[in-house]
Scaffold this motif. Sequence first.
Motif, PDB file in Angstrom:
ATOM      1  N   TRP A  55      76.183  21.683  50.748  1.00 49.43           N
ATOM      2  CA  TRP A  55      76.131  21.396  49.318  1.00 49.43           C
ATOM      3  C   TRP A  55      77.321  20.558  48.831  1.00 49.43           C
ATOM      4  CZ3 TRP A  55      80.626  23.670  48.054  1.00 49.43           C
ATOM      5  CH2 TRP A  55      80.998  24.836  48.745  1.00 49.43           C
TER       6      TRP A  55
ATOM      7  N   TYR B  53      83.769  22.649  41.581  1.00 53.05           N
ATOM      8  CA  TYR B  53      82.922  23.454  42.465  1.00 53.05           C
ATOM      9  C   TYR B  53      83.130  24.940  42.184  1.00 53.05           C
ATOM     10  CZ  TYR B  53      81.727  19.404  45.287  1.00 53.05           C
ATOM     11  OH  TYR B  53      81.236  18.190  45.715  1.00 53.05           O
TER      12      TYR B  53
ATOM     13  N   SER C 172      71.151  21.751  47.552  1.00 52.18           N
ATOM     14  CA  SER C 172      72.425  21.319  46.992  1.00 52.18           C
ATOM     15  C   SER C 172      73.169  22.469  46.329  1.00 52.18           C
ATOM     16  CB  SER C 172      72.198  20.191  45.979  1.00 52.18           C
ATOM     17  OG  SER C 172      71.302  20.609  44.968  1.00 52.18           O
ATOM     18  N   ASN C 173      72.594  23.676  46.351  1.00 48.33           N
ATOM     19  CA  ASN C 173      73.248  24.871  45.854  1.00 48.33           C
ATOM     20  C   ASN C 173      73.144  25.947  46.927  1.00 48.33           C
ATOM     21  OD1 ASN C 173      73.844  24.011  42.981  1.00 48.33           O
ATOM     22  ND2 ASN C 173      71.641  23.687  43.037  1.00 48.33           N
ATOM     23  N   SER C 174      73.430  27.194  46.581  1.00 49.64           N
ATOM     24  CA  SER C 174      73.247  28.309  47.502  1.00 49.64           C
ATOM     25  C   SER C 174      72.359  29.348  46.830  1.00 49.64           C
ATOM     26  CB  SER C 174      74.597  28.941  47.874  1.00 49.64           C
ATOM     27  OG  SER C 174      75.418  28.005  48.544  1.00 49.64           O
TER      28      SER C 174
ATOM     29  N   LYS D 146      70.133  31.798  42.299  1.00 53.22           N
ATOM     30  CA  LYS D 146      70.626  30.451  42.601  1.00 53.22           C
ATOM     31  C   LYS D 146      72.058  30.358  42.094  1.00 53.22           C
ATOM     32  CE  LYS D 146      68.206  26.588  42.164  1.00 53.22           C
ATOM     33  NZ  LYS D 146      67.559  25.394  41.567  1.00 53.22           N
TER      34      LYS D 146
ATOM     35  N   PHE E  75      74.979  27.939  41.536  1.00 52.67           N
ATOM     36  CA  PHE E  75      75.236  26.508  41.402  1.00 52.67           C
ATOM     37  C   PHE E  75      76.600  26.166  41.995  1.00 52.67           C
ATOM     38  CE2 PHE E  75      72.378  27.332  37.728  1.00 52.67           C
ATOM     39  CZ  PHE E  75      71.299  26.625  38.203  1.00 52.67           C
ATOM     40  N   ARG E  76      76.650  25.110  42.771  1.00 51.58           N
ATOM     41  CA  ARG E  76      77.893  24.729  43.424  1.00 51.58           C
ATOM     42  C   ARG E  76      78.713  23.746  42.597  1.00 51.58           C
ATOM     43  NH1 ARG E  76      79.939  28.210  47.044  1.00 51.58           N
ATOM     44  NH2 ARG E  76      78.359  28.941  48.500  1.00 51.58           N
TER      45      ARG E  76
ATOM     46  N   GLU F 228      66.529  21.842  37.779  1.00 51.62           N
ATOM     47  CA  GLU F 228      67.894  21.353  37.612  1.00 51.62           C
ATOM     48  C   GLU F 228      67.956  19.851  37.372  1.00 51.62           C
ATOM     49  OE1 GLU F 228      72.116  21.568  40.107  1.00 51.62           O
ATOM     50  OE2 GLU F 228      70.269  22.342  40.970  1.00 51.62           O
TER      51      GLU F 228
END
Length: 488
Positions: free
Chosen positions: A41, A100, A184-186, A197, A199-200, A375
């Motif tokens: 990510w 981040y 693109s996230n975890s 979810k 968000f990074r 998103e």
Amino acid sequence: MSDTSWLRSSAAPAGTTVPPAPGLLSTLGPLLREWLPRQRWFAGKGRPITAFGLVSATELLPADGRLGTPGLLHLLLDVHQDGPHEVQRAGRGHGQPDTYQLLLGSRALLPPALAPALIGHAVGGPLDGLTIYEALHDPRLTSLLLERLRAPGRTGHLLFGAEQSDSSVIPAGPAPRLSTAEQSNSSVIYGDSHILKFFRRVAPGPNPDLELSLALARAGSRRIAAPAAWFEAVGLYDEPATLGVLQRYLPGSSGAWELALEAVEKDTDFSGDAHALGRATAEVHLALARALPTSTLRRPQIELIARAMADRLDAAAAAVPALRPYRARLHAAFEDLAVLGEHGTELAAQRIHGDLHLGQALLTPEQGWVLIDFEGEPARPLPERRRPAPPVQDVAGMLRSFDYAARHHDPAAPGAPEWAETQRAAFCAGYAEAAGTDPRDEPVVIRAYETDKAVYEVLYEARHRPAWLPIPMAAVRRLSQPLRGATP
């Protein structure tokens, strides 16, 4: 739980970083400088990290880890990097960092099962002698995070909120597991009931994934995974920044991308599913138009959109030589869009998904087609992702995705154009059935948005997956042909 005085100083004004507590960044910096670029990510791969700035640090469990229990530390970290692509990707001024979100565990000794989560061993500072690791791998710590989401309230600069309805009840004690999907996230899945979810990359303002999902759920839409809880950073910026959203998990669902690839491989019919997916997409658009403000795009706005598309084409052609022979003919698609505005055409704009493709749709046993990940394109600035846009932008993204599915196994497959066109027609027909308007009735508009998407794909594949470059290049060749039977 506390916002620790030993970790950070008081909150800084919006847009500035917080001076770190003595030793914290000097301890974590060398570890994160090595670890961050290896994460799927992390958006700044290939460019050196030049500095860190601590925005906030919140201790969710005592972070000394010396009593046999893990510590849990939440960080918002500004990451400064050198390199020409940083600003283009983030849409910011030169030298501005990306922020981040990290969730770090600390233990005296790391159990073997958590070895893949290792970040490094702290030397000096308040974490001296502890092993630092990615906390989302640790079921003990992700279970604690779920319990915090079940109890709305504030911890330091973290504010936890939840929906108050029977359908959003969060069960206690489901087993957590970290999702292995590339994204693109975890994400952490809790039993078969919910998915978080995390968000990074963080920016001030509501993330559309929470904002739109909440609006659709409250409007009664069955085409989404309803949010149950969320958390955000408050007091750090001019407005709260969304950090994570907990939504209903949809067990037994099948991804549209996987279903489409299977249909291509086995040469089975997918048009019925594509038709139903078109209906579902239109239903989501109609619900969003009812729930959130809409607008009308007139000549100045349409010309601005066309100019931005043309600029992206020029930048992509400068970077990808294969695109240059088609540049002039592709510009015609954007010029035709601008001419529409000159002739008085108006376009309805509303909140949309923003990054719609087959990977963003699930076929569920109970709800039929469900759209996920509202998103928008993560690389675009948050204000841009929250801006109303013509719904045809989503339609164009899905049409391009059918091309990808058709050519995924073999970019030169002889039957790929016909298969893709069949699904594209079925999707548009389903959309028209629910919306009352057929996207194909606006050929100039849909061609411009599809061309813009194909240009983005060319640049992406050239940089990241050169073997896939023939897929969008096939679309470039098709879209560079004159538009038959329609004049702006």
